[in-house]
Design a protein around this motif. Structure first.
Motif, PDB file in Angstrom:
ATOM      1  N   GLY A  59      -7.385  -4.378  -1.419  1.00 31.07           N
ATOM      2  CA  GLY A  59      -6.674  -5.615  -1.042  1.00 31.07           C
ATOM      3  C   GLY A  59      -7.424  -6.822  -1.615  1.00 31.07           C
ATOM      4  N   ASN A  92     -10.172   4.641  -2.670  1.00 30.74           N
ATOM      5  CA  ASN A  92     -10.255   5.026  -1.252  1.00 30.74           C
ATOM      6  C   ASN A  92      -8.890   5.427  -0.662  1.00 30.74           C
ATOM      7  N   GLY A  94       3.280   2.188  -2.699  1.00 34.09           N
ATOM      8  CA  GLY A  94       2.350   2.135  -3.835  1.00 34.09           C
ATOM      9  C   GLY A  94       1.409   3.323  -3.772  1.00 34.09           C
ATOM     10  N   VAL A 136      -6.743  -2.671  11.329  1.00 32.90           N
ATOM     11  CA  VAL A 136      -6.992  -3.999  10.752  1.00 32.90           C
ATOM     12  C   VAL A 136      -6.455  -5.074  11.692  1.00 32.90           C
ATOM     13  N   GLY A 171     -10.292   3.225   5.155  1.00 29.44           N
ATOM     14  CA  GLY A 171     -10.593   3.491   3.746  1.00 29.44           C
ATOM     15  C   GLY A 171     -12.051   3.819   3.496  1.00 29.44           C
TER      16      GLY A 171
HETATM   17  P1  NAD Z   1      -0.507  -0.795  -4.027  1.00 22.81           P
HETATM   18  O1  NAD Z   1      -0.513  -2.115  -4.725  1.00 22.81           O
HETATM   19  O2  NAD Z   1      -0.653   0.446  -4.834  1.00 22.81           O
HETATM   20  O3  NAD Z   1       0.834  -0.674  -3.156  1.00 22.81           O
HETATM   21  C1  NAD Z   1       1.355  -1.706  -2.383  1.00 22.81           C
HETATM   22  C2  NAD Z   1       2.865  -1.555  -2.408  1.00 22.81           C
HETATM   23  O4  NAD Z   1       3.413  -2.517  -1.509  1.00 22.81           O
HETATM   24  C3  NAD Z   1       3.467  -1.826  -3.787  1.00 22.81           C
HETATM   25  O5  NAD Z   1       4.245  -0.713  -4.217  1.00 22.81           O
HETATM   26  C4  NAD Z   1       4.344  -3.048  -3.576  1.00 22.81           C
HETATM   27  O6  NAD Z   1       5.527  -3.002  -4.343  1.00 22.81           O
HETATM   28  C5  NAD Z   1       4.641  -2.942  -2.095  1.00 22.81           C
HETATM   29  N1  NAD Z   1       5.095  -4.182  -1.464  1.00 22.81           N
HETATM   30  C6  NAD Z   1       4.790  -5.459  -1.790  1.00 22.81           C
HETATM   31  N2  NAD Z   1       5.420  -6.303  -0.962  1.00 22.81           N
HETATM   32  C7  NAD Z   1       6.132  -5.549  -0.086  1.00 22.81           C
HETATM   33  C8  NAD Z   1       6.986  -5.845   1.015  1.00 22.81           C
HETATM   34  N3  NAD Z   1       7.266  -7.110   1.352  1.00 22.81           N
HETATM   35  N4  NAD Z   1       7.521  -4.813   1.703  1.00 22.81           N
HETATM   36  C9  NAD Z   1       7.261  -3.528   1.361  1.00 22.81           C
HETATM   37  N5  NAD Z   1       6.477  -3.190   0.306  1.00 22.81           N
HETATM   38  C10 NAD Z   1       5.925  -4.196  -0.400  1.00 22.81           C
HETATM   39  O7  NAD Z   1      -1.667  -0.906  -2.937  1.00 22.81           O
HETATM   40  P2  NAD Z   1      -2.375   0.296  -2.144  1.00 22.81           P
HETATM   41  O8  NAD Z   1      -3.570   0.742  -2.903  1.00 22.81           O
HETATM   42  O9  NAD Z   1      -1.349   1.288  -1.759  1.00 22.81           O
HETATM   43  O10 NAD Z   1      -2.910  -0.499  -0.862  1.00 22.81           O
HETATM   44  C11 NAD Z   1      -2.018  -1.123   0.046  1.00 22.81           C
HETATM   45  C12 NAD Z   1      -2.787  -2.061   0.975  1.00 22.81           C
HETATM   46  O11 NAD Z   1      -3.600  -1.280   1.844  1.00 22.81           O
HETATM   47  C13 NAD Z   1      -3.803  -2.964   0.244  1.00 22.81           C
HETATM   48  O12 NAD Z   1      -3.184  -4.145  -0.209  1.00 22.81           O
HETATM   49  C14 NAD Z   1      -4.842  -3.235   1.301  1.00 22.81           C
HETATM   50  O13 NAD Z   1      -4.524  -4.430   1.956  1.00 22.81           O
HETATM   51  C15 NAD Z   1      -4.700  -2.063   2.277  1.00 22.81           C
HETATM   52  N6  NAD Z   1      -5.898  -1.198   2.331  1.00 22.81           N
HETATM   53  C16 NAD Z   1      -6.583  -1.076   3.496  1.00 22.81           C
HETATM   54  C17 NAD Z   1      -7.691  -0.254   3.577  1.00 22.81           C
HETATM   55  C18 NAD Z   1      -8.449  -0.092   4.871  1.00 22.81           C
HETATM   56  O14 NAD Z   1      -9.584   0.397   4.868  1.00 22.81           O
HETATM   57  N7  NAD Z   1      -7.875  -0.434   5.991  1.00 22.81           N
HETATM   58  C19 NAD Z   1      -8.125   0.461   2.445  1.00 22.81           C
HETATM   59  C20 NAD Z   1      -7.389   0.352   1.282  1.00 22.81           C
HETATM   60  C21 NAD Z   1      -6.273  -0.483   1.227  1.00 22.81           C
END
Ligand code: NAD
Length: 329
Positions: free
Chosen positions: A96, A119, A172, A281, A307
């Motif tokens: 993120g 992660n 994603g 979170v 993560g």
């Molecule tokens: P990614 O970019 O691969 O996927 C995110 C997806 O969300 C994309 O496909 C995008 O099109 C979609 N999206 C954007 N806006 C949207 C909306 N309004 N409604 C629905 N979908 C929408 O990212 P990722 O690697 O899959 O990670 C996702 C999120 O998880 C990160 O942005 C981060 O904030 C969070 N994360 C948290 C931890 C943790 O430890 N808690 C660890 C890793 C990631």
């Protein structure tokens, strides 16, 4: 008489070259120590996992560094961004980027590098584990069993995971991996992602059905969020949307705070509408003591750890060490 030996060995030359090309990297939050050593072999490294909580020291170190490596707590914006006058690269130990002013960094000539995918498996396994724990509802009985209360009748309505519908918001990297694991358990998977076309190959590859947000909310037994924190996702799961979720359903948020109204989750659990929730979170992290969560049935709270596993941290740290070294060449 003083004799001086001016012969220069290859080792002298190599270390001179190393010093001449050495740059300063600051690491403001925890990182796998072996990955830190990899950086130290090439550059001067200031590694203090608590630097994020020492603003004056952080700003002073930032002023002379060529690279900064952060997790999610260091806010690379405003005063810190302005201090990074010699910085070429921002490494993010995670994915993120909401704690980084990416446009501001790029305008100042800095490359922002996330640990894309490193992660994802840790998060996906957290979601599956939470799903199974919360559907079954039998794993908080240890104290009762120790005390001889034997709550077998009370726990006999636990639910199986196979055949339930997992609704994924944000399909994603993490959303897709979670869907793949869920299919392995015999779950139906539906997913909403406004950026992806409904015929995008990922849906067929995983065996997930593309659905609207309303359909996911109304039909999923478990809803899991995998979206970035952006204007379009802030407040996405507010009290109204939570009220529209299926009675007894489960909400899991590993994405970011500010996306789910956690007070509404607490109320919904207490009223018996939601059947469970796992929140990793929060709007403010670290979250201060929060009495509203007391006595909520079916609630799992974790400190932004989904993560972060031994393996995930290793992958994230080495990926960022490699990419930062490449960017500094
Ligand atoms: P990614 O970019 O691969 O996927 C995110 C997806 O969300 C994309 O496909 C995008 O099109 C979609 N999206 C954007 N806006 C949207 C909306 N309004 N409604 C629905 N979908 C929408 O990212 P990722 O690697 O899959 O990670 C996702 C999120 O998880 C990160 O942005 C981060 O904030 C969070 N994360 C948290 C931890 C943790 O430890 N808690 C660890 C890793 C990631």
């Amino acid at each position: 008489m003083i004799f001086c030996d001016f012969r220069i060995t290859f080792a002298d030359f190599a270390s001179f070259f190393l010093i001449a090309n050495s740059m300063k990297i600051i690491i403001t939050e925890f990182m796998d120590e072996r990955a830190v050593e990899q950086l130290t072999a090439h550059h001067e490294v200031v590694y203090d996992p608590k630097l994020v909580d020492k603003p004056a020291q952080l700003l002073a170190a930032a002023a002379t560094c060529q690279a900064i490596i952060v997790r999610n707590r260091t806010q690379v914006r405003g005063e810190l961004l302005a201090a990074l006058k010699q910085c070429k690269v921002v490494g993010r130990l995670g994915v993120g980027l909401d704690n980084i002013d990416v446009a501001g960094c790029e305008a100042a000539g800095m490359q922002v590098i996330p640990a894309t995918g490193a992660n994802a498996l840790s998060v996906a396994e957290y979601v599956i584990a939470s799903t199974m724990l919360l559907l079954r509802g039998a794993f908080a009985a240890t104290d009762d069993v120790i005390a001889g209360r034997w709550p077998r009748n009370a726990l006999s309505n636990g639910r199986e995971t196979a055949g339930k519908t997992l609704g994924i918001i944000g399909f994603g990297g993490i959303g897709q991996l979670t869907g793949k694991l869920a299919k392995g358990l015999g779950m139906n998977v539906i997913a909403y992602d406004p950026v992806m076309k409904s015929d995008a190959p990922a849906f067929a590859q995983i065996g997930a059905k593309a659905a609207s947000l309303d359909e996911v909310i109304a039909t999923a037994d478990v809803v899991t969020l995998h979206v970035p924190l952006v204007d379009g996702t802030r407040g996405l799961f507010n009290a109204e949307r939570i009220a529209l979720m299926k009675p007894g359903s489960i909400l899991i948020n590993t994405s970011r705070g500010h996306i789910v109204d956690v007070a509404a989750v607490a109320e919904s659990l207490k009223s018996g509408h939601l059947g469970g929730a796992a929140l990793d979170v929060f709007d403010t992290e670290p979250m201060p003591a929060e009495p509203m969560f007391e006595a909520c049935p079916g609630l799992i709270l974790t400190p932004h750890i989904s993560g972060v596993t031994y393996e995930g941290n290793e992958r994230v740290s080495f990926m960022i060490a490699d990419l930062v070294l490449k960017a500094l060449k």
